[in-house]
Design an enzyme around this catalytic site. Structure first.
Site, PDB file in Angstrom:
ATOM      1  N   SER A 185       0.824  -1.203   0.000  1.00 29.83           N
ATOM      2  CA  SER A 185       0.000   0.000   0.000  1.00 29.83           C
ATOM      3  C   SER A 185       0.860   1.256   0.000  1.00 29.83           C
ATOM      4  O   SER A 185       2.060   1.228   0.284  1.00 29.83           O
ATOM      5  CB  SER A 185      -0.935  -0.002   1.212  1.00 29.83           C
ATOM      6  N   ASN A 186       0.222   2.380  -0.292  1.00 34.93           N
ATOM      7  CA  ASN A 186       0.922   3.657  -0.366  1.00 34.93           C
ATOM      8  C   ASN A 186       1.386   4.106   1.016  1.00 34.93           C
ATOM      9  O   ASN A 186       0.754   3.800   2.036  1.00 34.93           O
ATOM     10  CB  ASN A 186      -0.002   4.705  -0.986  1.00 34.93           C
ATOM     11  N   SER A 187       2.449   4.882   1.041  1.00 38.09           N
ATOM     12  CA  SER A 187       3.010   5.357   2.309  1.00 38.09           C
ATOM     13  C   SER A 187       2.028   6.218   3.095  1.00 38.09           C
ATOM     14  O   SER A 187       2.126   6.323   4.321  1.00 38.09           O
ATOM     15  CB  SER A 187       4.299   6.135   2.054  1.00 38.09           C
ATOM     16  N   CYS A 188       1.066   6.837   2.403  1.00 40.67           N
ATOM     17  CA  CYS A 188       0.111   7.695   3.099  1.00 40.67           C
ATOM     18  C   CYS A 188      -0.747   6.908   4.081  1.00 40.67           C
ATOM     19  O   CYS A 188      -1.259   7.483   5.063  1.00 40.67           O
ATOM     20  CB  CYS A 188      -0.773   8.448   2.105  1.00 40.67           C
TER      21      CYS A 188
END
Length: 510
Positions: free
Chosen positions: A191-194
């Protein structure tokens, strides 16, 4: 500056943008400036007297543009697109000029109501479940956030607050701090770092669960993790799934994840920041499977819908859960129509109080392109990625790392990670195209994403020529170095044999 000067400045600025965008292929996609190059060319303080706008545009061309990475260039192939269009640019200009802050209905009724309209338009265009529309019965609806990061954080915070209230009702013996100390969330290691950052900001650990060999997170992995945490006395709160992971644009298995989340009463949010645009295509209908069971999802219009950054759509199955979690009222925010209709006050749906009139640029973009134009844009990116994929397949020196997904191709030169690193460095040094690396299972690879306002077949050919020619040069240089090293080794071996022979002859003569 009076309105006559403003008119001249505005006309000149539009011409500036037209010249910039029409000639963007002539610029290196990456800048050549060194650190502090821009800082050292600008004054240390605000100018005491106003300067003429012509001087401002001159410095924009000579100082600022040379220090930019050109995101609208078709040779920008690094991250997912940050798209734009002429209609969206005009929309952004008008938003700035009108200058409203639409945090409540009374602040500018059209600001709120236009957002309701365009979010329902978009939900229908993407063929989302009807309960995400404001016009449907029930508490669902859509809102425009600034970015996927904001949308994910809103979901995580709302899920957290709902979980605290619910768990304290069923376990009154526990204090609020004890409950909050047990909360846990889940996502994929792809998943994205956000998403991980949202956990940090929400003071709630997010377990990054291992995706499969195909980069996909499935329900069985989530269920195992939840059962482990429940047995340890922890409280599962939310799972953030991804449709279109950052590394390879993989699609998590929403159907099996939703079944597990329903079983354990866990909020399921879907981050479809990139891939959400493909929901509109009948040939990509599989991507929509399971969306009728999720609690919330987000999609970046600034990736596939030709609306410039920032503009992220978020839909909620039950918006009341967010409103109840975020609602803070003051007397100066109240108005006589509050609570008397179904029109939302979007300040309760987001982190900040103030709201930009983003719906205006969405509305203008949708009207100037139409649904057909938007679908054609997504399909064009897919076809150009297929073109690039075939070029990779035909060159035996390269290999695909994952199946092509929408406008993304993941590939690498065969051999060690060092070859991939060196190839990318050569491309970065030349600045003609821009890609980034990713890694999975110990293998590093390159991501080629179709981007730019108007990417063409010739742009794909240009990028491929740059890539394969640099690999040719790299392998040629390595071969020469290897051959030279081999010759030196042969010479050393010959010298050693000769020396040994002389020593043996000397010993024999003794």
């Amino acid at each position: 500056m009076d309105f006559d000067e403003f008119r001249e400045f505005g006309h000149a600025s539009i011409e500036f943008l037209i010249n910039y965008l029409s000639g963007i292929r002539e610029r290196d996609v990456l800048p050549s400036t060194a650190p502090y190059a821009v800082i050292n060319q600008l004054p240390k303080e605000i100018p005491e007297q106003p300067e003429h706008w012509r001087e401002v545009l001159k410095d924009l061309e000579n100082i600022i543009l040379p220090g930019l990475t050109h995101w609208q260039s078709p040779y920008f192939n690094a991250f997912f697109p940050s798209s734009s269009s002429t209609g969206s640019i005009i929309g952004e200009f008008l938003i700035a000029g009108i200058g409203v802050l639409g945090f409540s209905w009374i602040c500018s009724p059209a600001c709120t109501e236009l957002e309701v309209v365009v979010m329902d338009w978009l939900a229908k265009f993407l063929k989302l479940p009807a309960h995400f529309q404001h016009s449907s019965e029930g508490p669902g609806g859509g809102v425009i956030q600034g970015s996927a990061s904001e949308a994910v954080l809103v979901a995580v915070l709302a899920a957290r607050e709902q979980a605290v209230v619910s768990y304290r009702e069923s376990h009154p013996e526990l204090s609020e701090s004890e409950v909050r100390g047990r909360l846990v969330a889940y996502s994929s290691d792809q998943s994205n770092s956000c998403i991980e950052k949202a956990g940090v900001l929400a003071a709630m650990p997010i377990r990054l669960l291992p995706a499969g060999e195909d980069f996909v997170l499935r329900g069985e992995t989530l269920k195992k993790a939840i059962e482990e945490d429940v047995a340890a006395g922890k409280i599962p709160v939310i799972c953030v799934a991804t449709l279109g992971t950052t590394g390879t644009c993989a699609y998590d298995d929403i159907e099996t994840l939703s079944a597990v989340c329903e079983e354990f009463k866990v909020w399921l949010h879907v981050d479809a920041a990139y891939a959400g645009g493909a929901f509109a295509l009948d040939e990509c209908s599989d991507l929509r499977k399971g969306l009728d069971r999720v609690d919330s999802l987000n999609f970046n219009l600034h990736k596939f819908m030709l609306v410039n950054f920032d503009c992220s759509a978020m839909w909620l199955r039950d918006a009341n859960k967010v409103v109840d979690s975020f609602n803070v009222d003051r007397i100066y925010l109240k108005h006589k129509h509050e609570g008397q209709s179904q029109i939302p006050d979007f300040r309760h749906w987001q982190i900040p109080l103030g709201r930009r009139f983003r719906a205006l640029k969405v509305w203008i973009t949708f009207r100037t392109l139409g649904a057909e134009g938007l679908r054609n844009h997504v399909r064009k990116h897919i076809e150009l990625a297929k073109q690039f994929e075939q070029l990779v397949i035909k060159d035996s020196r390269f290999e695909l790392v994952a199946p092509r997904a929408l406008g993304l191709v993941c590939f690498r030169p065969k051999g060690s990670n060092e070859i991939t690193t060196q190839l990318l460095q050569r491309l970065m040094d030349r600045k003609k195209i821009y890609m980034v690396k990713a890694e999975h299972g110990g293998r590093q690879f390159l991501r080629f994403v179709v981007c730019g306002m108007d990417c063409k077949d010739s742009d794909i050919d240009f990028a491929w020529t740059e890539i394969e020619s640099q690999l040719t040069d790299l392998l040629t240089e390595q071969s020469l170095v290897s051959r030279k090293s081999g010759n030196m080794a042969d010479l050393a071996q010959h010298f050693q044999i000769h020396l040994t022979s002389e020593n043996a002859t000397h010993e024999k003569s003794q």
